[in-house]
Design an enzyme around this catalytic site. Sequence first.
Site, PDB file in Angstrom:
ATOM      1  N   CYS A 110       1.047  -0.698  -0.253  1.00 37.70           N
ATOM      2  CA  CYS A 110       0.043   0.516   0.140  1.00 37.70           C
ATOM      3  C   CYS A 110       0.569   1.214  -0.275  1.00 37.70           C
ATOM      4  O   CYS A 110       0.706   1.544  -0.383  1.00 37.70           O
ATOM      5  CB  CYS A 110      -0.796   0.001   1.496  1.00 37.70           C
ATOM      6  SG  CYS A 110      -2.146  -1.384   0.752  1.00 37.70           S
ATOM      7  N   HIS A 133     -12.839   6.787 -11.521  1.00 39.93           N
ATOM      8  CA  HIS A 133     -11.661   7.239 -12.151  1.00 39.93           C
ATOM      9  C   HIS A 133     -10.425   8.280 -12.395  1.00 39.93           C
ATOM     10  O   HIS A 133      -9.746   8.260 -12.941  1.00 39.93           O
ATOM     11  CB  HIS A 133     -12.463   7.049 -13.282  1.00 39.93           C
ATOM     12  CG  HIS A 133     -13.075   5.967 -13.709  1.00 39.93           C
ATOM     13  ND1 HIS A 133     -13.703   5.248 -13.383  1.00 39.93           N
ATOM     14  CD2 HIS A 133     -12.025   4.351 -14.603  1.00 39.93           C
ATOM     15  CE1 HIS A 133     -14.336   3.839 -13.849  1.00 39.93           C
ATOM     16  NE2 HIS A 133     -12.854   3.563 -14.641  1.00 39.93           N
ATOM     17  N   GLU A 184     -13.740   1.159   1.849  1.00 43.04           N
ATOM     18  CA  GLU A 184     -11.920   0.741   1.180  1.00 43.04           C
ATOM     19  C   GLU A 184     -11.977  -0.375  -0.008  1.00 43.04           C
ATOM     20  O   GLU A 184     -11.589  -1.101  -0.689  1.00 43.04           O
ATOM     21  CB  GLU A 184     -11.336   0.963   1.662  1.00 43.04           C
ATOM     22  CG  GLU A 184      -9.690   1.303   0.673  1.00 43.04           C
ATOM     23  CD  GLU A 184      -8.748   1.768   1.360  1.00 43.04           C
ATOM     24  OE1 GLU A 184      -7.676   2.765   1.444  1.00 43.04           O
ATOM     25  OE2 GLU A 184      -7.589   0.368   2.318  1.00 43.04           O
TER      26      GLU A 184
END
Length: 200
Positions: A23, A68, A136
Amino acid sequence: MLIRKLFRFENAHIVRNCSSDRCKRSIHGHSYQVEVLLEAHALDNGQMVYDFGLMKDDIRNLIDAFDHAVAFWDEDDADYIAACKQFSARWVALPVSPSAEQFSRVFFTLVDRALSLTDMANGEQDVRLHSVIVHETTTGYAQCFRDDIDNPRIGPIDMARVEFSEQVQEEWPDSTLWQRLQRGERKQNPVVVQQVIAKQ
């Protein structure tokens, strides 16, 4: 009474300084779900806390700005930020790390600002933002409450540092949305002609 509206978007980020090597060192994406919870102690003329359709305007557009797109911390490496801006037409610069926790605080602040600058026009009373939940992943989410916004232990969110790319702004139905909210300009909801007058 609480109502909940769910929004979805796809976004890429890096979460610096976290425990997970993947991450913090590799750009990656998530299919986010954002729950916006509103509360009121009375109902409007449609016998609703707040018409879900009204949440498809500024609130949806602010959340959809992240779809996006690449979200990055504006204190990250300058070369990384430059690459994000160069290779993605849709990006959002944040004054905090784009973790689920900070996303929930950012969305709380954005939605609260939009809602507070909206003039109600259908008998709504004491409508306020209760909380924002950011999923998430399918197994992990963060939930932000009003007390989390000005909590000195969590840190400030300087919304003046939030920056939306030109492409994001051009795709909004109102390309001045962010500037309007920053200036504190009010917006009125549509006036509704009552079809049925409820008996007292």
